[in-house]
Motif scaffolding. Structure first.
Motif, PDB file in Angstrom:
ATOM      1  N   THR A  78       0.822  -1.207   0.000  1.00 42.09           N
ATOM      2  CA  THR A  78       0.000   0.000   0.000  1.00 42.09           C
ATOM      3  C   THR A  78       0.857   1.259   0.000  1.00 42.09           C
ATOM      4  O   THR A  78       0.534   2.246  -0.666  1.00 42.09           O
ATOM      5  CB  THR A  78      -0.937   0.002   1.222  1.00 42.09           C
ATOM      6  N   SER A  79       1.974   1.227   0.729  1.00 38.03           N
ATOM      7  CA  SER A  79       2.848   2.399   0.783  1.00 38.03           C
ATOM      8  C   SER A  79       3.508   2.685  -0.568  1.00 38.03           C
ATOM      9  O   SER A  79       3.879   3.819  -0.859  1.00 38.03           O
ATOM     10  CB  SER A  79       3.922   2.203   1.854  1.00 38.03           C
ATOM     11  N   ASN A  80       3.647   1.655  -1.402  1.00 33.52           N
ATOM     12  CA  ASN A  80       4.239   1.837  -2.732  1.00 33.52           C
ATOM     13  C   ASN A  80       3.207   2.138  -3.806  1.00 33.52           C
ATOM     14  O   ASN A  80       3.534   2.725  -4.846  1.00 33.52           O
ATOM     15  CB  ASN A  80       5.007   0.576  -3.142  1.00 33.52           C
ATOM     16  N   ALA A  81       1.968   1.733  -3.585  1.00 31.94           N
ATOM     17  CA  ALA A  81       0.955   1.779  -4.646  1.00 31.94           C
ATOM     18  C   ALA A  81       0.660   3.196  -5.135  1.00 31.94           C
ATOM     19  O   ALA A  81       0.680   3.454  -6.347  1.00 31.94           O
ATOM     20  CB  ALA A  81      -0.332   1.111  -4.170  1.00 31.94           C
ATOM     21  N   LEU A  82       0.368   4.122  -4.217  1.00 28.23           N
ATOM     22  CA  LEU A  82      -0.011   5.475  -4.638  1.00 28.23           C
ATOM     23  C   LEU A  82       1.115   6.195  -5.359  1.00 28.23           C
ATOM     24  O   LEU A  82       0.894   6.746  -6.452  1.00 28.23           O
ATOM     25  CB  LEU A  82      -0.506   6.283  -3.438  1.00 28.23           C
ATOM     26  N   PRO A  83       2.359   6.234  -4.814  1.00 32.20           N
ATOM     27  CA  PRO A  83       3.421   6.893  -5.579  1.00 32.20           C
ATOM     28  C   PRO A  83       3.717   6.212  -6.908  1.00 32.20           C
ATOM     29  O   PRO A  83       4.068   6.871  -7.881  1.00 32.20           O
ATOM     30  CB  PRO A  83       4.633   6.838  -4.632  1.00 32.20           C
ATOM     31  N   LEU A  84       3.532   4.890  -6.982  1.00 29.25           N
ATOM     32  CA  LEU A  84       3.710   4.208  -8.267  1.00 29.25           C
ATOM     33  C   LEU A  84       2.716   4.720  -9.298  1.00 29.25           C
ATOM     34  O   LEU A  84       3.069   4.961 -10.454  1.00 29.25           O
ATOM     35  CB  LEU A  84       3.532   2.697  -8.089  1.00 29.25           C
ATOM     36  N   ILE A  85       1.480   4.879  -8.872  1.00 34.08           N
ATOM     37  CA  ILE A  85       0.444   5.365  -9.783  1.00 34.08           C
ATOM     38  C   ILE A  85       0.730   6.806 -10.207  1.00 34.08           C
ATOM     39  O   ILE A  85       0.669   7.143 -11.395  1.00 34.08           O
ATOM     40  CB  ILE A  85      -0.947   5.263  -9.128  1.00 34.08           C
TER      41      ILE A  85
END
Length: 199
Positions: A78-85
């Motif tokens: 979850t901590s990686n998902a938003l910045p990845l998007i």
């Protein structure tokens, strides 16, 4: 005048189509990560043991291709998902070629850094990709001398600049600073390779 208006509308339509495709591609990639996380959870994290990156092991070289798809837990993902998007979408706006090259070099740079310099244990996570995409967005405007891209760099730095501390080995023992640093270097390399020729 009619030709100029038509040209602008075509550019706007092309940008909108690229944005739509970018959201679909990046969103699908992040959705894939959640599917892998579900499978990993149901198999008691066995995927991490099999496909996580093991530094300096001969068979671990192939793990460079798989370790960003795995995570330690749902919170890690979850901590990686938003910045990845966010970062992936912004890079994709520059085109499919730019996105593929930047993601690939971030992926390989992150994996190579962990394989050569990683500590003991198994490394998993897409944070190296996050750092690579972020680093690309930070430096490309200065290389291209593009004021709009520099402005975006400044905004992103103010919003997410603190994550750059993750490239330092002193931050936390459970964080792979090697993956972060390698990914960031891959992103900078992509910006250099994709630098627009001087006019």
């Amino acid at each position: 005048m009619g030709g100029l208006g038509s040209s602008r509308s075509e550019v706007a339509a092309g940008t909108a189509e690229r944005a739509k495709t970018g959201l679909l591609v990046v969103g699908s990639f992040v959705a894939l990560l959640f599917v892998v996380e579900l499978i990993n959870f149901l198999t008691l994290r066995s995927l991490n043991t099999i496909f996580g990156l093991r530094p300096r092991s001969a068979d671990g070289v192939l793990d460079i291709l798989t370790f960003p798809l795995l995570h330690a837990n749902i919170g890690h993902l979850t901590s990686n998902a938003l910045p990845l998007i966010i970062f992936g979408f912004l890079v994709f706006l520059s085109g499919v070629r730019v996105f593929v090259i930047t993601l690939s070099l971030s992926w390989l740079g992150s994996g190579a850094a962990v394989w050569f310099f990683g500590g003991g244990g198994i490394t998993v996570g897409a944070s190296g990709l996050v750092f690579g995409l972020f680093a690309f967005l930070l430096v490309r405007g200065f290389l291209n001398r593009n004021w709009w891209q520099i402005l975006l760099s400044a905004i992103l730095f103010m919003a997410y600049g603190s994550i750059l501390l993750g490239v330092l080995p002193i931050v936390a023992g459970f964080i792979s600073w090697q993956a972060h640093l390698g990914g960031a270097l891959g992103g900078v390399l992509a910006a250099l390779l994709l630098k627009r020729p001087a006019r």
